[in-house]
Write a protein that holds these residues in place. Structure first.
Motif, PDB file in Angstrom:
ATOM      1  N   ARG A 137       0.854  -1.200   0.000  1.00 40.61           N
ATOM      2  CA  ARG A 137       0.000   0.000   0.000  1.00 40.61           C
ATOM      3  C   ARG A 137       0.879   1.235   0.000  1.00 40.61           C
ATOM      4  N   VAL A 138       0.863   1.960  -1.071  1.00 41.06           N
ATOM      5  CA  VAL A 138       1.726   3.129  -1.213  1.00 41.06           C
ATOM      6  C   VAL A 138       1.094   4.320  -0.490  1.00 41.06           C
ATOM      7  N   ASP A 139      -0.174   4.543  -0.714  1.00 38.18           N
ATOM      8  CA  ASP A 139      -0.943   5.491   0.095  1.00 38.18           C
ATOM      9  C   ASP A 139      -2.396   5.046   0.050  1.00 38.18           C
ATOM     10  N   GLU A 140      -3.298   5.826   0.594  1.00 40.00           N
ATOM     11  CA  GLU A 140      -4.671   5.331   0.743  1.00 40.00           C
ATOM     12  C   GLU A 140      -5.354   5.027  -0.591  1.00 40.00           C
ATOM     13  N   GLU A 141      -4.842   5.586  -1.677  1.00 41.35           N
ATOM     14  CA  GLU A 141      -5.492   5.328  -2.965  1.00 41.35           C
ATOM     15  C   GLU A 141      -4.552   4.699  -3.985  1.00 41.35           C
ATOM     16  N   THR A 142      -3.401   4.227  -3.524  1.00 43.71           N
ATOM     17  CA  THR A 142      -2.394   3.713  -4.447  1.00 43.71           C
ATOM     18  C   THR A 142      -1.773   2.420  -3.913  1.00 43.71           C
ATOM     19  N   THR A 143      -1.663   1.404  -4.780  1.00 43.29           N
ATOM     20  CA  THR A 143      -1.045   0.134  -4.383  1.00 43.29           C
ATOM     21  C   THR A 143      -0.091  -0.333  -5.478  1.00 43.29           C
ATOM     22  N   CYS A 144       0.830  -1.220  -5.104  1.00 39.85           N
ATOM     23  CA  CYS A 144       1.803  -1.727  -6.078  1.00 39.85           C
ATOM     24  C   CYS A 144       2.183  -3.147  -5.685  1.00 39.85           C
ATOM     25  N   ASN A 145       2.297  -4.034  -6.659  1.00 41.07           N
ATOM     26  CA  ASN A 145       2.616  -5.431  -6.365  1.00 41.07           C
ATOM     27  C   ASN A 145       3.438  -6.061  -7.491  1.00 41.07           C
ATOM     28  N   MET A 146       4.539  -6.705  -7.120  1.00 38.66           N
ATOM     29  CA  MET A 146       5.237  -7.572  -8.064  1.00 38.66           C
ATOM     30  C   MET A 146       4.826  -8.986  -7.676  1.00 38.66           C
ATOM     31  N   GLY A 147       4.049  -9.639  -8.516  1.00 36.46           N
ATOM     32  CA  GLY A 147       3.384 -10.875  -8.112  1.00 36.46           C
ATOM     33  C   GLY A 147       4.066 -12.151  -8.539  1.00 36.46           C
ATOM     34  N   VAL A 148       4.936 -12.064  -9.560  1.00 33.09           N
ATOM     35  CA  VAL A 148       5.582 -13.280 -10.070  1.00 33.09           C
ATOM     36  C   VAL A 148       7.044 -12.976 -10.347  1.00 33.09           C
ATOM     37  N   ILE A 149       7.920 -13.867  -9.923  1.00 28.65           N
ATOM     38  CA  ILE A 149       9.331 -13.794 -10.333  1.00 28.65           C
ATOM     39  C   ILE A 149       9.769 -15.182 -10.784  1.00 28.65           C
ATOM     40  N   ASN A 150      10.356 -15.234 -11.956  1.00 34.78           N
ATOM     41  CA  ASN A 150      10.828 -16.491 -12.536  1.00 34.78           C
ATOM     42  C   ASN A 150      12.224 -16.262 -13.081  1.00 34.78           C
ATOM     43  N   GLY A 151      13.132 -17.191 -12.831  1.00 40.54           N
ATOM     44  CA  GLY A 151      14.432 -16.983 -13.436  1.00 40.54           C
ATOM     45  C   GLY A 151      15.454 -18.011 -13.040  1.00 40.54           C
ATOM     46  N   GLY A 152      16.605 -17.921 -13.679  1.00 43.49           N
ATOM     47  CA  GLY A 152      17.704 -18.825 -13.393  1.00 43.49           C
ATOM     48  C   GLY A 152      17.535 -20.173 -14.049  1.00 43.49           C
TER      49      GLY A 152
END
Ligand code: ZN
Length: 362
Positions: A208-223
């Motif tokens: 939760r960045v602020d009350e009206e803003t969110t951010c998510n990195m949901g998948v990581i694949n590698g190697g």
């Protein structure tokens, strides 16, 4: 005025026709049959969205919208009624998202027809692939729609709940490229793509960045292997805000973090960034908000105005200047095996919808 047994029966029938995202055709055929039987004309656009119209009526066209697709696991749904609440048998979702909305649309049309209620001309739009990121509505030719206002029957909460805003969303598909090398013999010859991802991730404002803003990195694949310096990492993520400008700033920060990390370690980053949809917010005085609030009160419910945390097809309608309020269709705990709907809520939401429609005749 709503026919309790009939709307429950309709709902039970609809959830038993599978329609996972991208596989809506059989369900759509059934809806075409039902809508035509109610006297509506129907058409299907190139993307698979169903548009139906009841051309008779007084005043301007009024939009009733929902989506035909459901999330997984959503095949072979067996609805169960216990103590006035409908659930699945516990092995699938129920599909009240959004078949409660569609059952309400069908029931209100049926009541209008059999009771000869005065009504505006009605435009029904049932989209495909809503659950994949509002794709059906995104590809809908808004210019062909005749409505300037309407309802999106795709919310939860008690009858009379109005989702008066929706966030905008940016989606990210990020490919980080490094250089493979033997981890023990010559790690200095490698460029570690995973380390680039890690360095970028700690610089991103996640959650939760602020009350009206969110951010998510949901998948990581590698190697590729324990003893090889990872040369490829794929990241999938998203950012949302009810403020379009804040979202743009946040997304710029994400891009910068990735570019700086890649640059400092000698790697490369390819970013696919897309504005999936724009934010909207209906004011307290918006005619559609006032109509729903009055309809709720007239039906004995307290109108509740809430801010939305997820997009609905309403984002695309509002962006196209069709003032659309997303309202409750009674669904609860959607996208889980605990999804359920209380029959009283289904009926209440249908009453509010019917009342709103009749209030739209000026
Ligand atoms: Zn939905």
């Amino acid at each position: 005025m709503i026919n309790r047994d009939r709307i429950v029966q309709t709902f039970l029938e609809l959830v038993q026709i599978d329609s996972p995202s991208g596989e809506e055709a059989a369900f759509r055929e059934e809806l075409i049959r039902r809508l035509q039987a109610l006297g509506l004309t129907t058409e299907v656009d190139d993307y698979g969205n169903l548009i139906a119209r009841l051309d008779e009526g007084a005043g301007e066209y009024f939009l009733l919208s929902g989506h035909m697709d459901t999330v997984e696991p959503g095949r072979g749904i067996k609805p169960v009624i216990r103590d006035g609440v409908i659930t699945s048998d516990g092995t699938t979702i129920l599909g009240s998202d959004d078949k409660a909305g569609i059952a309400i649309i069908l029931e209100t049309l049926q009541i209008i027809k059999e009771k000869h209620l005065p009504h505006p001309p009605i435009e029904v739009v049932l989209s495909v692939q809503e659950e994949l990121g509002l794709l059906g509505a995104k590809h809908l030719d808004m210019a062909q729609l005749k409505s300037r206002s309407g309802l999106v029957l795709d919310g939860g909460g008690s009858p009379g709940t109005i989702v008066r805003s929706g966030p905008s969303q940016d989606t990210f598909q990020i490919s980080i490229k490094g250089e493979a090398a033997h981890a023990g013999v010559a790690p200095e010859k490698g460029v570690d793509a995973l380390a680039i991802a890690a360095e970028a991730l700690v610089r991103m404002p996640l959650g939760r960045v602020d009350e009206e803003t969110t951010c998510n990195m949901g998948v990581i694949n590698g190697g590729t292997a324990r003893n090889i310096v990872p040369d490829k990492v794929l990241l999938l993520g998203e950012a949302r805000s009810r403020n379009n400008d804040k979202l743009t700033i946040l997304s710029d920060i994400i891009v910068k973090a990735l570019q700086n990390a890649a640059h400092s370690r000698g790697g490369e980053v390819i970013i696919k960034r897309e504005r999936a949809y724009d934010a909207y917010r209906l004011g307290d005085d918006a005619p559609i908000v006032q109509a729903v609030a009055r309809a709720a009160q007239d039906s004995g419910y307290e109108p509740q105005l809430i801010e939305g945390g997820g997009g609905t097809d309403g984002n695309h309608y509002n962006a196209a200047n069709i003032q659309a309020a997303t309202i409750s269709a009674g669904m609860a705990e959607v996208h889980t095996l605990h999804e359920h709907i209380a029959i009283d809520d289904l009926i209440g939401c249908a009453e509010v919808t019917l009342k709103t429609i009749t209030l739209m005749i000026k």
